[in-house]
Design an enzyme around this catalytic site. Structure first.
Site, PDB file in Angstrom:
ATOM      1  N   ARG A  30     -13.048  12.638  31.692  1.00 43.00           N
ATOM      2  CA  ARG A  30     -12.661  12.189  30.347  1.00 43.00           C
ATOM      3  C   ARG A  30     -11.958  10.829  30.373  1.00 43.00           C
ATOM      4  O   ARG A  30     -11.046  10.585  29.578  1.00 43.00           O
ATOM      5  CB  ARG A  30     -11.752  13.212  29.665  1.00 43.00           C
ATOM      6  CG  ARG A  30     -12.453  14.459  29.193  1.00 43.00           C
ATOM      7  CD  ARG A  30     -13.224  14.195  27.894  1.00 43.00           C
ATOM      8  NE  ARG A  30     -13.879  15.402  27.456  1.00 43.00           N
ATOM      9  CZ  ARG A  30     -13.390  16.218  26.517  1.00 43.00           C
ATOM     10  NH1 ARG A  30     -12.275  15.933  25.910  1.00 43.00           N
ATOM     11  NH2 ARG A  30     -14.032  17.285  26.177  1.00 43.00           N
ATOM     12  N   ARG A  34      -9.771   9.519  23.596  1.00 45.08           N
ATOM     13  CA  ARG A  34      -8.771   9.198  22.569  1.00 45.08           C
ATOM     14  C   ARG A  34      -7.446   8.639  23.061  1.00 45.08           C
ATOM     15  O   ARG A  34      -6.642   8.189  22.253  1.00 45.08           O
ATOM     16  CB  ARG A  34      -8.512  10.452  21.722  1.00 45.08           C
ATOM     17  CG  ARG A  34      -9.651  10.752  20.772  1.00 45.08           C
ATOM     18  CD  ARG A  34      -9.557  12.171  20.262  1.00 45.08           C
ATOM     19  NE  ARG A  34      -9.687  13.086  21.385  1.00 45.08           N
ATOM     20  CZ  ARG A  34      -9.715  14.409  21.283  1.00 45.08           C
ATOM     21  NH1 ARG A  34      -9.586  14.969  20.098  1.00 45.08           N
ATOM     22  NH2 ARG A  34      -9.859  15.176  22.341  1.00 45.08           N
ATOM     23  N   ARG A  43     -14.867   4.709  17.942  1.00 48.76           N
ATOM     24  CA  ARG A  43     -15.151   6.041  17.399  1.00 48.76           C
ATOM     25  C   ARG A  43     -15.157   5.985  15.869  1.00 48.76           C
ATOM     26  O   ARG A  43     -16.014   6.592  15.224  1.00 48.76           O
ATOM     27  CB  ARG A  43     -14.079   6.985  17.927  1.00 48.76           C
ATOM     28  CG  ARG A  43     -13.954   8.320  17.281  1.00 48.76           C
ATOM     29  CD  ARG A  43     -14.893   9.315  17.904  1.00 48.76           C
ATOM     30  NE  ARG A  43     -14.526  10.664  17.496  1.00 48.76           N
ATOM     31  CZ  ARG A  43     -14.652  11.126  16.257  1.00 48.76           C
ATOM     32  NH1 ARG A  43     -15.158  10.375  15.309  1.00 48.76           N
ATOM     33  NH2 ARG A  43     -14.287  12.359  15.975  1.00 48.76           N
ATOM     34  N   ASP A  80     -21.855  14.352  25.591  1.00 49.41           N
ATOM     35  CA  ASP A  80     -21.131  15.626  25.584  1.00 49.41           C
ATOM     36  C   ASP A  80     -22.060  16.716  26.093  1.00 49.41           C
ATOM     37  O   ASP A  80     -23.292  16.579  26.014  1.00 49.41           O
ATOM     38  CB  ASP A  80     -20.644  15.982  24.175  1.00 49.41           C
ATOM     39  CG  ASP A  80     -19.556  17.046  24.223  1.00 49.41           C
ATOM     40  OD1 ASP A  80     -18.386  16.691  24.452  1.00 49.41           O
ATOM     41  OD2 ASP A  80     -19.887  18.241  24.081  1.00 49.41           O
ATOM     42  N   TYR A 156     -20.295  28.396  24.217  1.00 56.09           N
ATOM     43  CA  TYR A 156     -20.185  27.693  22.925  1.00 56.09           C
ATOM     44  C   TYR A 156     -21.307  28.115  21.977  1.00 56.09           C
ATOM     45  O   TYR A 156     -21.097  28.269  20.774  1.00 56.09           O
ATOM     46  CB  TYR A 156     -20.214  26.167  23.130  1.00 56.09           C
ATOM     47  CG  TYR A 156     -18.944  25.661  23.785  1.00 56.09           C
ATOM     48  CD1 TYR A 156     -17.808  25.383  23.023  1.00 56.09           C
ATOM     49  CD2 TYR A 156     -18.871  25.492  25.168  1.00 56.09           C
ATOM     50  CE1 TYR A 156     -16.636  24.947  23.623  1.00 56.09           C
ATOM     51  CE2 TYR A 156     -17.698  25.053  25.780  1.00 56.09           C
ATOM     52  CZ  TYR A 156     -16.587  24.789  25.002  1.00 56.09           C
ATOM     53  OH  TYR A 156     -15.429  24.374  25.595  1.00 56.09           O
TER      54      TYR A 156
HETATM   55  O1  CP3 Z   1     -15.291  10.233  29.702  1.00 53.34           O
HETATM   56  C1  CP3 Z   1     -15.969  11.254  29.917  1.00 53.34           C
HETATM   57  O2  CP3 Z   1     -15.589  12.189  30.635  1.00 53.34           O
HETATM   58  C2  CP3 Z   1     -17.395  11.286  29.394  1.00 53.34           C
HETATM   59  C3  CP3 Z   1     -17.666  12.015  28.231  1.00 53.34           C
HETATM   60  C4  CP3 Z   1     -17.439  13.514  28.088  1.00 53.34           C
HETATM   61  C5  CP3 Z   1     -17.004  14.091  26.857  1.00 53.34           C
HETATM   62  N1  CP3 Z   1     -17.074  15.442  26.973  1.00 53.34           N
HETATM   63  C6  CP3 Z   1     -16.579  13.314  25.681  1.00 53.34           C
HETATM   64  C7  CP3 Z   1     -15.802  13.967  24.612  1.00 53.34           C
HETATM   65  C8  CP3 Z   1     -17.705  14.583  28.962  1.00 53.34           C
HETATM   66  C9  CP3 Z   1     -18.137  14.546  30.413  1.00 53.34           C
HETATM   67  C10 CP3 Z   1     -17.479  15.792  28.234  1.00 53.34           C
HETATM   68  C11 CP3 Z   1     -17.709  17.134  28.798  1.00 53.34           C
HETATM   69  C12 CP3 Z   1     -17.376  18.322  27.987  1.00 53.34           C
HETATM   70  N2  CP3 Z   1     -17.516  18.487  26.632  1.00 53.34           N
HETATM   71  C13 CP3 Z   1     -16.946  19.561  28.534  1.00 53.34           C
HETATM   72  C14 CP3 Z   1     -16.777  19.853  30.010  1.00 53.34           C
HETATM   73  C15 CP3 Z   1     -15.534  19.283  30.592  1.00 53.34           C
HETATM   74  C16 CP3 Z   1     -14.251  19.859  30.080  1.00 53.34           C
HETATM   75  O3  CP3 Z   1     -13.486  19.077  29.481  1.00 53.34           O
HETATM   76  O4  CP3 Z   1     -14.013  21.051  30.273  1.00 53.34           O
HETATM   77  C17 CP3 Z   1     -16.760  20.446  27.457  1.00 53.34           C
HETATM   78  C18 CP3 Z   1     -16.271  21.883  27.557  1.00 53.34           C
HETATM   79  C19 CP3 Z   1     -17.132  19.763  26.261  1.00 53.34           C
HETATM   80  C20 CP3 Z   1     -17.159  20.299  24.880  1.00 53.34           C
HETATM   81  C21 CP3 Z   1     -16.216  19.598  24.005  1.00 53.34           C
HETATM   82  N3  CP3 Z   1     -16.386  18.302  23.549  1.00 53.34           N
HETATM   83  C22 CP3 Z   1     -14.994  20.090  23.473  1.00 53.34           C
HETATM   84  C23 CP3 Z   1     -14.427  21.478  23.730  1.00 53.34           C
HETATM   85  C24 CP3 Z   1     -14.456  19.079  22.687  1.00 53.34           C
HETATM   86  C25 CP3 Z   1     -13.215  19.162  21.833  1.00 53.34           C
HETATM   87  C26 CP3 Z   1     -11.979  19.023  22.616  1.00 53.34           C
HETATM   88  C27 CP3 Z   1     -11.490  17.621  22.503  1.00 53.34           C
HETATM   89  O5  CP3 Z   1     -11.030  17.079  23.523  1.00 53.34           O
HETATM   90  O6  CP3 Z   1     -11.549  17.092  21.388  1.00 53.34           O
HETATM   91  C28 CP3 Z   1     -15.319  17.943  22.783  1.00 53.34           C
HETATM   92  C29 CP3 Z   1     -15.138  16.620  22.144  1.00 53.34           C
HETATM   93  C30 CP3 Z   1     -15.160  15.408  23.019  1.00 53.34           C
HETATM   94  N4  CP3 Z   1     -16.030  15.201  24.057  1.00 53.34           N
HETATM   95  C31 CP3 Z   1     -14.317  14.268  22.891  1.00 53.34           C
HETATM   96  C32 CP3 Z   1     -14.716  13.357  23.889  1.00 53.34           C
HETATM   97  C33 CP3 Z   1     -14.182  11.981  24.138  1.00 53.34           C
HETATM   98  C34 CP3 Z   1     -13.247  14.058  21.838  1.00 53.34           C
HETATM   99  C35 CP3 Z   1     -13.861  14.007  20.488  1.00 53.34           C
HETATM  100  C36 CP3 Z   1     -13.486  12.830  19.618  1.00 53.34           C
HETATM  101  O7  CP3 Z   1     -13.454  11.665  20.063  1.00 53.34           O
HETATM  102  O8  CP3 Z   1     -13.289  13.086  18.432  1.00 53.34           O
END
Ligand code: CP3
Length: 349
Positions: A30, A34, A43, A80, A156
């Site tokens: 990640r 944010r 974003r 994602d 999910y």
């Molecule tokens: O920088 C990176 O790592 C690359 C991008 C990336 C994202 N999600 C962007 C993201 C990667 C590799 C993921 C993987 C991901 N997504 C996982 C596996 C890794 C982990 O964290 O356990 C999972 C379970 C998801 C599903 C997911 N996506 C959730 C549960 C959420 C909400 C939680 C949160 O942090 O908001 C997301 C949203 C998400 N994915 C964001 C980002 C940058 C935030 C959303 C936003 O910008 O509004």
């Protein structure tokens, strides 16, 4: 090999092959997100989170933002894990402050509505982002593609949102393992297609995120985490011999040994709770290790963070090893602490 570029093999790829490195490679799960003001700006420009994932120009930009700031050894494609159910035709959205929301799949008949044949076509913008990054990343930076593991994505799809216990998917798997197998098989196929397309577009390494692996008892961990991951790794290697693949079976504990052996992954992501000394003794002979600083230590920063990072480096640093967190960066992380961590890891021999 087609997935390799650059005259001199990159440090991170050398580590994944078990070769000697000049310094410990570092990237952070990640790393785009944010906690960075420039991410929030892009974003907002994109509209929704999924629109950002499907906009190659903006997705390229947010992938590059942490590379510009910190010069990590790897960039991870901005996307994602839930783009796969979205491309299969399930309704997926991301609600502000709530995370992902999906129309849950609760009956096996609903699987007939999902369309494996259109996954690669619908995810073309993601592969376009990969192609763009090949042209814009510094020569020494490794490009990592990724997907969720079938079990984690299934939690999910079945639960409809993030849950602390993954009860909906587990109950389906316990009550009707044959029909749950159909969902896992569909996701295994979709994941193989999605990762092949990323490698063809230029990803040099792929990571498989099994965020909820740790909620499964042993027998189910073997069936729903190890077995599909092994299939994915084998399918990828049949097409791209020697492709480095990192697995992240979060919360798997001692079962990570069988996971590493059976899946034949090149690298294994250690979660925050894993003991570095235990991992050195039991896992490092099997795979390159990656991890595992607590993301909240990165929020705390300072001497406490440096002491913990030094312990990890001292225990695992002889390699093969890639420095990372034990899970993703959280939004309240001060960007300065990330700079401090990178500087510390680079300065430690
Ligand atoms: O920088 C990176 O790592 C690359 C991008 C990336 C994202 N999600 C962007 C993201 C990667 C590799 C993921 C993987 C991901 N997504 C996982 C596996 C890794 C982990 O964290 O356990 C999972 C379970 C998801 C599903 C997911 N996506 C959730 C549960 C959420 C909400 C939680 C949160 O942090 O908001 C997301 C949203 C998400 N994915 C964001 C980002 C940058 C935030 C959303 C936003 O910008 O509004």
């Amino acid at each position: 090999m087609s997935h390799e570029t650059g005259a001199k093999t990159k440090q991170l790829i050398r580590a994944l092959r078990g070769e000697s490195v000049e310094r410990t490679p570092i990237w952070l799960m990640r790393q785009a997100g944010r906690y960075l003001p420039e991410y929030k700006k892009t974003r907002a420009e994109a509209g929704s989170f999924l629109e950002l994932c499907y906009n190659p120009e903006l997705a390229e930009e947010v992938t590059l933002q942490p590379i510009r700031r910190y010069g990590f050894d790897a960039a991870i494609l901005f996307s994602d894990i839930l783009v796969v159910p979205d491309a299969l035709g399930q309704v997926v959205s991301f609600k502000e402050g709530e995370g992902p929301v999906l129309d849950p799949i609760t009956r096996v008949e609903q699987l007939d509505d999902l369309d494996l044949g259109s996954v690669v076509e619908r995810l073309q913008p993601v592969y376009e982002t990969v192609r763009r990054l090949k042209g814009s990343l510094p020569a020494e930076t490794t490009l990592i593609g990724f997907a969720g593991a079938p079990w984690t994505v299934a939690t999910y799809m079945v639960g409809g949102r993030t849950s602390t216990d993954q009860a909906a998917a587990k109950l389906w798997a316990y009550r009707a393992p044959e029909s749950f197998q159909k969902l896992i098989d569909l996701l295994t196929e979709a994941t193989i297609l999605h990762l092949i397309a990323q490698v063809e577009a230029g990803a040099e390494v792929v990571q498989i995120f099994d965020t909820w692996a740790g909620s499964l008892p042993e027998a189910q961990f073997r069936a729903w985490s190890i077995a599909p991951t092994r299939k994915i790794v084998h399918a990828l290697r049949a097409k791209f011999p020697g492709l480095p693949v990192i697995g992240f079976p979060r919360g798997s504990g001692a079962l990570a040994v069988d996971y590493a052996r059976a899946t034949e992954i090149s690298g294994i992501g250690l979660d925050t709770g894993m003991s570095p000394a235990w991992a050195r003794d039991h896992l490092q002979p099997l795979a390159c290790l990656q991890g595992n600083l607590d993301p909240l230590l990165l929020v705390a920063g300072g001497e406490t963070m440096r002491t913990a990072a030094a312990h990890i480096l001292k225990t695992l640093g002889r390699g093969p090893f890639i420095f990372n967190l034990g899970h993703g960066i959280v939004p309240q992380t001060p960007p300065d602490h990330v700079a401090e961590l990178v500087e510390f890891v680079r300065a430690t021999k």
